[in-house]
Design a protein around this motif. Structure first.
Motif, PDB file in Angstrom:
ATOM      1  N   ARG A 227     -24.141  54.835  95.070  1.00 28.63           N
ATOM      2  CA  ARG A 227     -23.137  55.745  94.334  1.00 28.63           C
ATOM      3  C   ARG A 227     -22.814  55.222  92.939  1.00 28.63           C
ATOM      4  NH1 ARG A 227     -22.662  61.004  96.479  1.00 28.63           N
ATOM      5  NH2 ARG A 227     -22.728  60.801  94.600  1.00 28.63           N
ATOM      6  N   ARG A 228     -22.845  55.979  92.179  1.00 27.36           N
ATOM      7  CA  ARG A 228     -22.181  55.343  90.490  1.00 27.36           C
ATOM      8  C   ARG A 228     -20.778  56.473  90.273  1.00 27.36           C
ATOM      9  NH1 ARG A 228     -25.648  51.951  90.935  1.00 27.36           N
ATOM     10  NH2 ARG A 228     -23.571  51.167  90.942  1.00 27.36           N
ATOM     11  N   ASN A 229     -20.663  57.128  90.753  1.00 28.69           N
ATOM     12  CA  ASN A 229     -19.710  57.976  90.557  1.00 28.69           C
ATOM     13  C   ASN A 229     -18.171  57.310  91.093  1.00 28.69           C
ATOM     14  OD1 ASN A 229     -17.669  59.432  90.184  1.00 28.69           O
ATOM     15  ND2 ASN A 229     -18.626  61.220  90.608  1.00 28.69           N
ATOM     16  N   PRO A 230     -17.565  56.961  90.737  1.00 25.54           N
ATOM     17  CA  PRO A 230     -16.497  55.668  90.986  1.00 25.54           C
ATOM     18  C   PRO A 230     -15.363  56.658  91.621  1.00 25.54           C
ATOM     19  CG  PRO A 230     -16.011  56.388  88.698  1.00 25.54           C
ATOM     20  CD  PRO A 230     -17.278  56.618  88.892  1.00 25.54           C
ATOM     21  N   LEU A 231     -15.245  57.397  91.730  1.00 22.16           N
ATOM     22  CA  LEU A 231     -14.159  58.266  92.544  1.00 22.16           C
ATOM     23  C   LEU A 231     -15.284  58.131  93.940  1.00 22.16           C
ATOM     24  CD1 LEU A 231     -13.614  61.117  90.053  1.00 22.16           C
ATOM     25  CD2 LEU A 231     -11.948  59.778  91.117  1.00 22.16           C
ATOM     26  N   ILE A 232     -16.446  58.665  94.257  1.00 19.27           N
ATOM     27  CA  ILE A 232     -16.925  58.389  95.645  1.00 19.27           C
ATOM     28  C   ILE A 232     -17.030  57.011  95.774  1.00 19.27           C
ATOM     29  CG2 ILE A 232     -18.920  58.824  96.418  1.00 19.27           C
ATOM     30  CD1 ILE A 232     -18.673  61.343  95.115  1.00 19.27           C
TER      31      ILE A 232
ATOM     32  N   MET B 171     -10.436  66.750  89.427  1.00 19.54           N
ATOM     33  CA  MET B 171     -10.856  68.416  88.792  1.00 19.54           C
ATOM     34  C   MET B 171     -10.333  68.412  87.052  1.00 19.54           C
ATOM     35  SD  MET B 171     -10.213  71.339  91.713  1.00 19.54           S
ATOM     36  CE  MET B 171     -10.482  71.391  93.018  1.00 19.54           C
ATOM     37  N   LEU B 172      -9.297  66.853  87.180  1.00 20.31           N
ATOM     38  CA  LEU B 172      -8.559  66.672  85.684  1.00 20.31           C
ATOM     39  C   LEU B 172      -9.555  65.901  84.879  1.00 20.31           C
ATOM     40  CD1 LEU B 172      -6.400  65.938  84.325  1.00 20.31           C
ATOM     41  CD2 LEU B 172      -6.150  64.506  84.938  1.00 20.31           C
ATOM     42  N   LEU B 173     -10.573  65.505  85.748  1.00 23.19           N
ATOM     43  CA  LEU B 173     -11.272  64.439  84.628  1.00 23.19           C
ATOM     44  C   LEU B 173     -12.753  65.394  84.769  1.00 23.19           C
ATOM     45  CD1 LEU B 173     -11.888  60.942  86.165  1.00 23.19           C
ATOM     46  CD2 LEU B 173     -10.102  61.826  83.938  1.00 23.19           C
ATOM     47  N   GLY B 174     -13.168  66.689  85.270  1.00 22.33           N
ATOM     48  CA  GLY B 174     -14.393  66.831  85.515  1.00 22.33           C
ATOM     49  C   GLY B 174     -15.253  66.622  85.628  1.00 22.33           C
ATOM     50  N   ALA B 175     -15.353  65.144  86.760  1.00 18.56           N
ATOM     51  CA  ALA B 175     -15.977  64.663  87.178  1.00 18.56           C
ATOM     52  C   ALA B 175     -17.075  64.790  88.529  1.00 18.56           C
ATOM     53  CB  ALA B 175     -15.722  63.460  87.455  1.00 18.56           C
ATOM     54  N   GLU B 176     -17.397  66.136  88.714  1.00 14.52           N
ATOM     55  CA  GLU B 176     -17.859  66.819  89.677  1.00 14.52           C
ATOM     56  C   GLU B 176     -19.109  66.396  90.205  1.00 14.52           C
ATOM     57  OE1 GLU B 176     -16.511  68.569  87.823  1.00 14.52           O
ATOM     58  OE2 GLU B 176     -14.981  69.561  88.664  1.00 14.52           O
ATOM     59  N   SER B 177     -20.017  66.462  89.573  1.00 13.80           N
ATOM     60  CA  SER B 177     -21.081  66.217  89.739  1.00 13.80           C
ATOM     61  C   SER B 177     -21.560  65.059  87.968  1.00 13.80           C
ATOM     62  CB  SER B 177     -22.191  66.627  89.764  1.00 13.80           C
ATOM     63  OG  SER B 177     -21.974  67.372  88.837  1.00 13.80           O
TER      64      SER B 177
END
Lengths: 100, 170
Positions: free
Chosen positions: A25-30, B75-81
Motif C-alpha cells: 500500500r502507498r497510503n501511510p495511514l493504511i 478525515m482531518l487530512l482528507g486522505a480517504e483515497s
C-alpha cells in the motif's frame, strides 16, 4: 477445546496480511494500520502461549505492547499530520527527503 | 464439533476476511472500520484463551482509542483515497511472493515440525482475571509499569510538539 496451534496459525496469517499491507500500500495511514495488525497478531501469539505454559507474564507483556502501540500511534499520526502540513501530500513515494 | 470449535472457525474466518478487507479497500475509512471489526474478533479470541482483562483493554484501547484517532486523522487530512501511483512496477508481485513464502514458513513450523504440540490445558479458574493481573503488575512489574507511564507522557509531549504551530510561523 481448540488446539493452540490453530490460534498460532491464525496469528501467522494475520501477521502475513499485515506485512503484505506494509509492502504494497502507498497510503501511510493504511501502512500504519497494517503495523497495528501485525502487533495484534503478535499479541494473540503471546496470549496463546500464556495459555499453554500457565504463566501470567505473557499477558502482562501484551499489556505493555498495547501501551507502546498507543504511544507509537500518537507520535506517528502527529508525524503524518506534520508532513501533510508542509508538503500537502502524504503519498509515501513522495517522502524521500528528511528536510521538508 | 463442539461449540467452541465452531465459534473459533467462524471468528477466524471473520478475522481473516476483515484483515483482507482492510488491505484491499480503496477508501481508508472503510479500512479503519474493517480493522475495528478485526480487533473486536481478536478480543473474543482473548476471551476464549482465558484473558478477560486483555480482551477488555483490547476493545477499549485498540478498537476505541487508537482507531478513533486513526479515523480522526483520516478525515482531518482528507486522505480517504489516494490516486494510484506505481513507481516500482515489480514491487507488488514481489511482495505477494514474499508474503506467501512467509506464510508457508509459519505453516511448515506449525504443522510439519509441530513446534507447539497439542491441546490446550485447562487453566485455573482465576487465571488472567483483573485481580491476579493487577497484583502481578503492581508488585513484580511495578518499575516497567512506571516506565510505561513516562513513555506515554513523552509520546503525548512529542505529538503536541510535532503538530504545534509556532507563533510567528505562517
Amino acid at each position: 477445546m481448540v488446539p493452540v496451534s490453530w490460534y498460532i496459525a491464525l496469528s501467522a496469517i494475520l501477521f502475513t496480511i499485515g506485512a503484505l499491507g506494509v509492502l504494497i500500500r502507498r497510503n501511510p495511514l493504511i501502512i500504519f494500520m497494517s503495523i497495528e495488525l501485525m502487533l495484534n497478531a503478535a499479541n494473540l501469539v503471546m496470549v496463546a502461549f500464556t495459555r499453554i505454559y500457565v504463566v501470567l507474564e505473557g499477558q502482562i507483556f501484551v499489556f505493555f505492547v498495547m501501551t507502546v502501540a498507543a504511544a507509537e500511534v500518537a507520535v506517528g499520526l502527529a508525524l503524518i499530520v506534520a508532513i501533510f502540513k508542509t508538503r500537502h501530500s502524504i503519498n509515501v513515494d513522495e517522502m524521500n527527503s528528511l528536510k521538508g | 464439533m463442539t461449540l467452541e470449535l465452531a465459534l473459533f472457525l467462524i471468528l477466524a474466518l471473520v478475522a481473516i476476511a476483515t484483515a483482507l478487507g482492510m488491505l484491499f479497500s480503496r477508501n481508508a475509512v472503510y479500512s479503519a472500520l474493517f480493522l475495528v471489526l478485526n480487533f473486536v474478533t481478536v478480543a473474543v479470541f482473548y476471551l476464549l484463551l482465558g484473558a478477560p482483562f486483555i480482551a477488555m483493554s483490547q476493545v477499549s484501547v485498540y478498537a476505541g482509542a487508537i482507531m478513533v484517532l486513526f479515523l480522526f486523522v483520516i478525515m482531518l487530512l482528507g486522505a480517504e483515497s489516494l490516486p494510484p501511483s506505481q513507481t516500482l512496477p515489480w514491487q507488488r508481485p514481489l511482495a505477494i511472493a514474499l508474503s506467501v513464502i512467509l506464510a508457508g514458513e509459519a505453516g511448515y513450523l506449525l504443522f510439519v515440525r509441530k513446534i507447539t504440540g497439542g491441546i490446550v490445558p485447562q487453566a485455573i479458574a482465576t487465571f488472567g482475571s483483573p485481580v491476579t493481573l493487577g497484583r502481578t503488575l503492581f508488585s513484580k512489574y511495578l518499575l516497567p509499569f512506571e516506565i510505561t507511564s513516562v513513555l506515554l507522557l513523552v509520546a503525548m509531549v512529542g505529538a503536541i510538539v510535532l503538530t504545534h504551530k509556532e507563533k510567528g510561523e505562517r
